[in-house]
Write an enzyme that holds these catalytic residues in place. Sequence first.
Site, mmCIF file in Angstrom:
data_model
loop_
_atom_site.group_PDB
_atom_site.id
_atom_site.type_symbol
_atom_site.label_atom_id
_atom_site.label_comp_id
_atom_site.label_asym_id
_atom_site.label_seq_id
_atom_site.Cartn_x
_atom_site.Cartn_y
_atom_site.Cartn_z
ATOM 1 N N LYS A 106 0.809 -1.218 0.000
ATOM 2 C CA LYS A 106 0.000 0.000 0.000
ATOM 3 C C LYS A 106 0.846 1.273 0.000
ATOM 4 C CE LYS A 106 -4.197 -1.977 1.790
ATOM 5 N NZ LYS A 106 -3.881 -3.343 2.253
HETATM 6 C C1 LIG Z 1 -4.721 -4.375 1.866
HETATM 7 C C2 LIG Z 1 -4.056 -5.686 1.753
HETATM 8 C C3 LIG Z 1 -4.523 -6.669 0.869
HETATM 9 C C4 LIG Z 1 -5.773 -6.494 0.056
HETATM 10 O O1 LIG Z 1 -5.658 -5.498 -0.918
HETATM 11 P P1 LIG Z 1 -6.976 -4.906 -1.606
HETATM 12 O O2 LIG Z 1 -6.481 -3.866 -2.524
HETATM 13 O O3 LIG Z 1 -7.815 -4.361 -0.500
HETATM 14 O O4 LIG Z 1 -7.652 -6.041 -2.293
HETATM 15 C C5 LIG Z 1 -3.801 -7.845 0.758
HETATM 16 N N1 LIG Z 1 -2.702 -8.064 1.519
HETATM 17 C C6 LIG Z 1 -2.231 -7.149 2.380
HETATM 18 C C7 LIG Z 1 -1.028 -7.467 3.178
HETATM 19 C C8 LIG Z 1 -2.890 -5.938 2.524
HETATM 20 O O5 LIG Z 1 -2.427 -5.040 3.388
#
Ligand SMILES: *Cc1c(COP(=O)(O)O)cnc(C)c1O
Length: 443
Positions: A106
């Site tokens: 993210k």
């Molecule tokens: C947020 C997250 C996801 C999921 O991602 P999305 O974009 O919400 O589908 C998967 N793995 C980790 C470690 C995350 O932090």
Amino acid sequence: MKYYSTNKRAPLVTFKEALLRGLAPDGGLYMPQSFPKFPISFWNDIEKTSSGRVAFDLLRHFITDIPAPAFKKIIRDAFNFPAPLVRLNDNVYVLELFHGPTLSFKDFGARFMARTMGYYLRSQKKKLYIFVATSGDTGSAVAHGFFNIPGVRVFILYPSGRVSRNQEKQLTTFGKNITAFEIKGNFDDCQQLAKQLLNDPDIRKRALVSSANSINIGRLLPQMFYYLFGWAQLQSRRTVELSSCQVPIFVVPSGNFGNICAGLFAKKLGLPAKKFIAAVNINSGVPEYLKTGRLPVKKTRRTLSSAMDVGLPSNFARILDLYGHNRESLQKDLDAAIVTDRETKKTIHETYEKYGYIADPHTAVGIAAGLRYRESGRGNDPIIVLSTAHPAKFPEAVEKQIKEKLTVPGSLRRIIRRKNRGVLAKNNPEDLKRLIGKYIKHP
Ligand SMILES: *Cc1c(COP(=O)(O)O)cnc(C)c1O
């Protein structure tokens, strides 16, 4: 480029407006009006182009009003960490997206969004309040992006007892312009509360308000770059490991479907991809939707892949819109695979035994789904599993399976030593508004 709402009852807006609003006034999500098709030469030559250049070429179609030098700087600052493609076996790869400051994929989206917001806010007098619901990793990535940025206050909402201890430290130890609320509820509750606060007229009177969840188009668009970067690295291995005609399958550990939605956007641009597989845990309603056309409402249960404990993914509205609500055409590009906690644990264990690779529980869900696809006998195209978090964020789950102590990166070790400054709050919008009021009056 203008942006429309998936609910189609809100006016078209510029990128700046879509970014600063987060959610459209009709409750829909913003979508770009068109996707330029990149020529085949772009894809063939991509590995010869610098990653900053690729990101710039990609994103400037969607964001046209930031002058090139400032835009290049934003991209450089946002994506200042590597994303290596690691080979597990012959034709299964892991694209590690967790080398940013908060150790999850993210970071790039959140850093890009924070910097573009910062750019537009330079000419604004009003303060900006960011509401962000998190299942663990969004909150810290967003807070890190906005920490100490003048004129911005971030309110994080996270579900009590449902994030790992290390993740909680990453959420609650900032101080200054970041406040973390520990909500007595699950992630869907946090998301609901964030939406209510975003559209609250009292709050909107006082300040600019925006969301930093992946419903925000400013976080979603940069994530397209991951897929291009995965493809570029695959290209550079062509002669040694791969034949040239094979097209990758992308496996994406998914919760709110922001990451995979960006992948489907990239496909619209012409990215060669045979298939996208949403690797989910037992909470997701999407596999059932793909089978039956109905998106079930399920009660969320805790799993090891807690950042994906999402029943109704908020970005699914975008995916449906992208495919004109036509399930058959969506099925051509998108598969979903459910992975249970048992399989997740087994995969962490076996991935370490067989390949010497340590996967966090979310990545393990992806690896399990990828290997399952491979074993199903549907060809031998390269599989790229997106690795979404560093294993050290989930030491409890990982160490049990690999039977070894993990090495914790220094940045995380420093955070773990800090004091938790989180504020407990009920799962109730009025209560939360009152608490937030305190911070708004005395920022
Ligand atoms: C947020 C997250 C996801 C999921 O991602 P999305 O974009 O919400 O589908 C998967 N793995 C980790 C470690 C995350 O932090």
